[in-house]
Scaffold this motif. Structure first.
Motif, PDB file in Angstrom:
ATOM      1  N   GLY A   1       0.775  -1.227   0.000  1.00 48.20           N
ATOM      2  CA  GLY A   1       0.000   0.000   0.000  1.00 48.20           C
ATOM      3  C   GLY A   1       0.804   1.273   0.000  1.00 48.20           C
ATOM      4  O   GLY A   1       1.978   1.292  -0.373  1.00 48.20           O
TER       5      GLY A   1
ATOM      6  N   THR B   1       1.362   5.392   1.913  1.00 49.21           N
ATOM      7  CA  THR B   1       1.179   6.349   2.998  1.00 49.21           C
ATOM      8  C   THR B   1       1.149   7.751   2.403  1.00 49.21           C
ATOM      9  O   THR B   1       1.961   8.078   1.528  1.00 49.21           O
TER      10      THR B   1
ATOM     11  N   LEU C   1      -3.305   9.452   5.521  1.00 48.30           N
ATOM     12  CA  LEU C   1      -3.795   8.153   5.060  1.00 48.30           C
ATOM     13  C   LEU C   1      -2.663   7.147   5.138  1.00 48.30           C
ATOM     14  O   LEU C   1      -1.511   7.470   4.818  1.00 48.30           O
ATOM     15  N   ASN C   2      -2.984   5.916   5.536  1.00 50.20           N
ATOM     16  CA  ASN C   2      -2.019   4.820   5.512  1.00 50.20           C
ATOM     17  C   ASN C   2      -2.764   3.555   5.109  1.00 50.20           C
ATOM     18  O   ASN C   2      -3.325   2.862   5.956  1.00 50.20           O
ATOM     19  N   GLU C   3      -2.783   3.307   3.793  1.00 51.48           N
ATOM     20  CA  GLU C   3      -3.505   2.153   3.264  1.00 51.48           C
ATOM     21  C   GLU C   3      -2.515   1.030   2.980  1.00 51.48           C
ATOM     22  O   GLU C   3      -1.562   1.207   2.223  1.00 51.48           O
ATOM     23  N   THR C   4      -2.719  -0.136   3.612  1.00 52.82           N
ATOM     24  CA  THR C   4      -1.718  -1.197   3.581  1.00 52.82           C
ATOM     25  C   THR C   4      -2.039  -2.345   2.628  1.00 52.82           C
ATOM     26  O   THR C   4      -1.300  -3.306   2.552  1.00 52.82           O
ATOM     27  N   TYR C   5      -3.155  -2.278   1.896  1.00 49.68           N
ATOM     28  CA  TYR C   5      -3.449  -3.321   0.925  1.00 49.68           C
ATOM     29  C   TYR C   5      -2.814  -2.977  -0.419  1.00 49.68           C
ATOM     30  O   TYR C   5      -2.389  -1.839  -0.651  1.00 49.68           O
TER      31      TYR C   5
ATOM     32  N   LEU D   1     -11.438   7.964   1.877  1.00 48.59           N
ATOM     33  CA  LEU D   1     -11.318   7.374   0.554  1.00 48.59           C
ATOM     34  C   LEU D   1     -12.603   7.600  -0.231  1.00 48.59           C
ATOM     35  O   LEU D   1     -13.648   7.896   0.365  1.00 48.59           O
TER      36      LEU D   1
ATOM     37  N   ASN E   1     -11.641   3.731  -5.906  1.00 47.84           N
ATOM     38  CA  ASN E   1     -10.906   3.385  -4.693  1.00 47.84           C
ATOM     39  C   ASN E   1      -9.464   3.196  -5.063  1.00 47.84           C
ATOM     40  O   ASN E   1      -9.079   3.347  -6.203  1.00 47.84           O
ATOM     41  N   THR E   2      -8.639   2.870  -4.085  1.00 46.80           N
ATOM     42  CA  THR E   2      -7.209   2.780  -4.342  1.00 46.80           C
ATOM     43  C   THR E   2      -6.780   1.401  -4.784  1.00 46.80           C
ATOM     44  O   THR E   2      -5.623   1.049  -4.709  1.00 46.80           O
TER      45      THR E   2
END
Length: 281
Positions: A223, A225, A235-239, A263, A270-271
């Motif tokens: 993901g 940061t 934001l910290n998205e880890t997928y 999001l 979406n991311t």
């Protein structure tokens, strides 16, 4: 009679060829027509997600030498013409790269451009992105250049005052900026030679406006940061996130208050990949 008809046709073709040659050469300089291939595409100005050239654009055209060609149009346009001099070996095929840089090198055999750069620092421009970061290449056998992107876009909306910088960082250290080589093809290949794991967009951000960061194509396995003003992790998205070539990833709304950042809603992007729409060329 048939002989005369064939002779006349040959003469007509010769005249057409001469006209084309004259149209491509003006005042001792050569003119290339430039646009983008009909695929998802990213370029300097976004107008309804369509790439457009700007009057300040300059490209490299290689004919055995790296030649600088400048945009001849005085307005923003989807198609334009670039004028310059070919000072190489008089070849009948050409490699081109955007933006121009004097240190670029080229290889006809592999159709590759060496020494391209994705800036680690980019300038924030409301509603679009830094033109210096919209990297693209082209290959042609005539004077028509159909560029293909070698970059990806990250989109976001600023929803708080006081934002001076936005940094995106690959959590697993993947290369999303830096020096790279690009090879022409149906989907141009990118080989990073000196990579960076983050990109920072700087400027005077306006509240409730949309901005874009340009990156190298990459699959972010752990993901991303997002950091505002150098310290605020909003934001910290880890997928896994796919920064696909010519793709668009929407990060949604960003605020200096992490509790306000959010999001995109389901169905609005979406991311997870090429979301938020495609930029056509």
């Amino acid at each position: 009679m048939r002989k005369y008809i064939l002779t006349f046709c040959a003469l007509c073709l010769g005249l057409v060829s001469c006209v084309k040659e004259d149209m491509s050469h003006q005042d001792g300089q050569v003119v290339f027509n430039a646009g983008f291939s009909h695929e998802p595409s990213t370029k300097t100005v976004l107008q309804e997600l369509t790439p457009h050239w700007t009057p300040a654009d300059v490209i490299s055209v290689y004919d055995g030498k790296n030649n600088m060609f400048v945009n001849t149009d005085t307005k923003v346009s989807a198609k334009t013409s670039f004028k310059g001099k070919l000072e190489g070996q008089g070849r009948k095929y050409y490699l081109a790269a955007y933006p121009y840089h004097e240190d670029l090198s080229f290889a006809f055999l592999s159709k590759s451009v060496y020494g391209m750069q994705m800036p680690v620092e980019q300038t924030a421009i409301e509603g679009t992105y830094d033109p210096k970061a919209a990297t693209a290449i082209a290959y042609t056998l005539d004077f028509n250049l159909s560029f293909k992107n070698v970059c990806s876009l990250i989109k976001f909306r600023i929803i708080s005052d006081g934002v001076k910088s936005v940094t995106v960082r690959a959590n697993a250290g993947e290369d999303i900026a830096g020096m790279f080589n690009a090879t022409w093809g149906d989907s141009p290949d990118v080989v990073v030679t000196a990579g960076e794991k983050e990109v920072t967009l700087k400027g005077e951000f306006k509240k409730d406006q949309t901005y874009y960061i340009t990156t190298l194509p990459a699959v972010l396995k752990e993901g991303i940061t997002v950091i505002l003003n150098g310290t605020v992790v909003t934001l910290n998205e880890t997928y896994q996130i796919n920064l696909a070539r010519s793709g668009l990833v929407d990060l949604g709304s960003l605020s200096l208050d992490p509790n306000e950042s959010k999001l995109p809603e389901a169905g609005g992007g979406n991311t997870g990949g090429n979301t938020g729409g495609e930029v056509e060329g």
